[in-house]
Design a protein around this motif. Structure first.
Motif, short mmCIF file in Angstrom:
data_model
loop_
_atom_site.label_atom_id
_atom_site.label_comp_id
_atom_site.label_asym_id
_atom_site.label_seq_id
_atom_site.Cartn_x
_atom_site.Cartn_y
_atom_site.Cartn_z
N LEU A 32 -10.13 14.32 3.14
CA LEU A 32 -10.06 14.18 1.53
C LEU A 32 -10.72 12.76 1.12
N GLN A 33 -11.51 12.25 2.06
CA GLN A 33 -12.30 10.79 1.96
C GLN A 33 -13.37 10.94 0.76
N GLY A 34 -13.82 12.09 0.63
CA GLY A 34 -14.79 12.36 -0.21
C GLY A 34 -14.44 12.30 -1.64
N PRO A 35 -13.33 13.09 -2.10
CA PRO A 35 -12.64 13.05 -3.34
C PRO A 35 -12.03 11.46 -3.61
N LEU A 36 -11.56 10.73 -2.73
CA LEU A 36 -11.12 9.43 -2.85
C LEU A 36 -12.22 8.36 -3.34
N LEU A 37 -13.37 8.60 -2.47
CA LEU A 37 -14.48 7.81 -3.09
C LEU A 37 -15.33 8.27 -4.11
N GLY A 38 -15.28 9.23 -4.17
CA GLY A 38 -16.36 10.12 -5.24
C GLY A 38 -15.78 10.20 -6.81
N LEU A 39 -14.38 10.11 -6.71
CA LEU A 39 -13.83 10.25 -8.08
C LEU A 39 -13.25 8.80 -8.91
N PRO A 40 -13.85 8.64 -10.06
CA PRO A 40 -13.36 7.18 -10.65
C PRO A 40 -12.12 6.93 -10.82
N MET A 41 -11.57 5.82 -10.67
CA MET A 41 -9.86 5.63 -10.99
C MET A 41 -9.84 4.85 -12.28
N PRO A 42 -8.73 5.00 -12.72
CA PRO A 42 -8.44 4.41 -14.10
C PRO A 42 -8.53 2.97 -13.99
N GLU A 43 -9.18 2.20 -15.03
CA GLU A 43 -9.35 0.83 -15.05
C GLU A 43 -7.85 0.18 -15.13
N GLU A 44 -6.95 0.81 -15.68
CA GLU A 44 -5.47 0.09 -15.78
C GLU A 44 -4.84 0.14 -14.66
N TRP A 45 -5.30 0.85 -13.46
CA TRP A 45 -4.54 0.73 -12.00
C TRP A 45 -4.96 -0.60 -11.50
N GLY A 46 -6.11 -1.14 -11.97
CA GLY A 46 -6.55 -2.30 -11.42
C GLY A 46 -6.99 -2.38 -9.88
N ILE A 47 -7.16 -1.15 -9.39
CA ILE A 47 -7.64 -1.07 -8.00
C ILE A 47 -9.23 -1.20 -7.77
N ARG A 48 -9.49 -2.09 -7.05
CA ARG A 48 -10.92 -2.23 -7.02
C ARG A 48 -11.74 -1.47 -5.82
N ALA A 49 -12.82 -1.19 -6.14
CA ALA A 49 -13.77 -0.18 -5.07
C ALA A 49 -13.52 -0.65 -3.76
N GLU A 50 -13.80 -2.18 -3.65
CA GLU A 50 -13.80 -2.65 -2.40
C GLU A 50 -12.53 -2.56 -1.47
N VAL A 51 -11.59 -2.60 -2.33
CA VAL A 51 -10.16 -2.47 -1.59
C VAL A 51 -9.96 -0.94 -0.89
N VAL A 52 -10.42 0.00 -1.62
CA VAL A 52 -10.47 1.33 -1.08
C VAL A 52 -11.32 1.44 0.08
N ALA A 53 -12.47 0.78 -0.24
CA ALA A 53 -13.32 0.75 0.90
C ALA A 53 -12.96 0.24 2.19
N ALA A 54 -12.13 -1.16 2.03
CA ALA A 54 -11.49 -1.83 3.00
C ALA A 54 -10.69 -0.66 3.74
N ILE A 55 -9.95 -0.18 3.05
CA ILE A 55 -8.93 0.82 3.81
C ILE A 55 -9.47 1.72 4.82
N LEU A 56 -10.40 2.45 4.05
CA LEU A 56 -10.99 3.42 4.90
C LEU A 56 -11.84 3.00 6.08
N GLN A 57 -12.54 1.88 5.94
CA GLN A 57 -13.23 0.95 7.11
C GLN A 57 -12.30 0.64 8.04
N ALA A 58 -11.30 -0.04 7.54
CA ALA A 58 -10.17 -0.40 8.75
C ALA A 58 -9.35 0.76 9.23
N GLY A 59 -9.28 1.63 8.41
CA GLY A 59 -8.30 2.89 8.87
C GLY A 59 -9.10 3.81 9.94
N SER A 60 -10.57 3.65 9.96
CA SER A 60 -11.29 4.30 11.08
C SER A 60 -11.85 3.56 12.39
#
Length: 224
Positions: A32-60
């Motif tokens: 499910l990594q493709g959808p997590l990276l490929g779909l934009p997240m709502p701005e009001e969530w305040g989740i930065r793209a680099e945070v998601v990238a850090a999770i996926l990088q550390a998680g692997s």
């Protein structure tokens, strides 16, 4: 067969050691990594793209079942986002619900490191099964013909054995097929260097290919 109460999957997880369970959960989330990276997240969530990238990088980086400080810091950064503030009510719809479920599964995986209990790993794999099945619902409800639908029908017509007994659509069935292939490869692999091994690279490639298929469907549909 009941895809949501699966004795075969329970048996596979039971036979795994903590490091193997970590790999099984990681590969499930990798699908499910493709959808997590490929779909934009709502701005009001305040989740930065680099945070998601850090999770996926550390998680692997480490798949040994042990506590991982880098992944813990990445998850802490995620939990500091506006989305997770006390009193913040969120009513996700469509692809947003998909994203939240995947992020929640990553949080569960990080929390289980150092223990890797059977129930948590089973729940993570079940969550991935649910999202794969939900993708089939998207396809069924779509008013337009989506790319690859003919190939997907041919796949279902040709699938046999225990996979056909689940009675699921393309994405639900294909996910379980990949789940079984990954778990079998994990259980049979001996030695170190899983990620750099031929069997490890093959598993990653299959999971990434599936994730791109899911992403393609979610992009082409406006509701989840």
């Amino acid at each position: 067969m009941d895809w949501f109460d699966d004795a075969q999957l329970e048996g596979e997880i039971r036979r795994m050691n903590p490091a193997q369970r970590h790999k099984a959960a990681f590969l499930a989330l990798r699908r499910l990594q493709g959808p997590l990276l490929g779909l934009p997240m709502p701005e009001e969530w305040g989740i930065r793209a680099e945070v998601v990238a850090a999770i996926l990088q550390a998680g692997s980086a480490r798949l040994d079942g042990a506590v991982d400080r880098d992944l813990h810091r990445a998850i802490e950064a995620l939990l500091s986002a506006d989305l997770f503030e006390d009193g913040n009510e969120v009513h996700p719809e469509g692809n947003e619900e998909f994203q939240l479920d995947v992020l929640s599964a990553w949080i569960s995986l990080e929390e289980s490191l150092g223990d890797m209990d059977e129930e948590t790993i089973y729940d993570i794999l079940m969550r991935v099964r649910q999202l794969a099945n939900a993708t089939d619902v998207v396809v069924d409800q779509s008013l337009s013909v989506l790319e690859g639908e003919g190939d997907h029908r041919d796949y279902i017509l040709g699938v046999g054995g225990s996979l056909s007994a689940y009675g699921l659509g393309y994405f639900g069935t294909r996910n379980i097929e990949l789940e079984q292939k990954c778990n079998s490869a994990i259980l049979s692999f001996e030695g170190d260097g899983w990620g750099g091994s031929e069997v490890g690279r093959e598993a990653l490639g299959l999971c990434d290919e599936f994730g791109q298929e899911v992403l393609s469907v979610l992009i082409r549909t406006s509701t989840f």
